[in-house]
Design an enzyme around this catalytic site. Structure first.
Site, PDB file in Angstrom:
ATOM      1  CG  ASP A  10     -26.083 -37.144  15.543  1.00 40.19           C
ATOM      2  OD1 ASP A  10     -25.782 -36.607  14.456  1.00 40.19           O
ATOM      3  OD2 ASP A  10     -26.425 -38.337  15.631  1.00 40.19           O
ATOM      4  CG  ASP A  12     -29.196 -37.761  10.317  1.00 43.19           C
ATOM      5  OD1 ASP A  12     -30.199 -37.060  10.141  1.00 43.19           O
ATOM      6  OD2 ASP A  12     -28.169 -37.676   9.619  1.00 43.19           O
TER       7      ASP A  12
END
Length: 176
Positions: A10, A12
């Site tokens: 991922d 963020d």
């Protein structure tokens, strides 16, 4: 030809330090200092005294382009890149203007990750890698491979998934 295991990372809250950015934006806007420790356990979308602030920042052009890189992420991701097939997976569709910002950010800080290995989507349940490293439980619940929770202020109370505290822990898990 070697068949490498695959990892979806991922962006963020994992590769990038959202909390530090929220605090910096809030200080710029209000002049108020926020101690990171005061955000632990609060939901991400309502972690600041003005509960509309995070959403406002996420909708601000340039927010995603100026995110600080998480400590040790670049070094560890470079090492992972040598041993695994890496994909950066970001649920970017809610903020469509963020697509260019995120792409440019990744090109600057992780230039060794090919554009072919960047996936901007709306729902991460489409991802079929061996591992998913994410800070949001909702993404891990629908993942068919090995789900790994990356430690973040907003998931401090979560106990459902194996937790990797920081990028040093990621290095230990995958590279030891």
């Amino acid at each position: 030809m070697e068949n490498k295991k695959s990892i979806a990372l991922d962006m963020d809250g994992v590769l990038a330090n959202n909390m530090a950015h929220y605090i910096a934006y809030y200080f710029e806007e209000t002049g108020q200092h926020i101690a990171p420790s005061t955000l632990v356990g609060l939901p991400e979308n309502a972690c600041l005294p003005d509960e509309t602030a995070v959403r406002r920042y996420l909708e601000h052009p340039g927010f995603f382009r100026t995110l600080p890189v998480s400590t040790n992420a670049q070094e560890v991701v470079r090492a992972l890149h040598e041993r695994y097939d890496l994909f950066v997976v970001s649920a970017a569709m809610e903020f469509p203007f963020s697509l260019r910002d995120k792409y440019d950010w990744l090109a600057e800080y992780f230039p060794f990750i090919s554009w072919r290995n960047i996936v901007f989507c709306g729902d991460k349940s489409i991802i079929h890698t061996d591992y998913l490293l994410d800070d949001h439980v909702k993404n891990l619940k629908t993942f068919a491979g090995v789900p790994l929770l990356f430690d973040a202020f907003h998931n401090a109370q979560e106990t459902e998934f194996e937790r990797l505290k920081d990028w040093n822990a990621v290095a230990t898990y995958f590279l030891a």
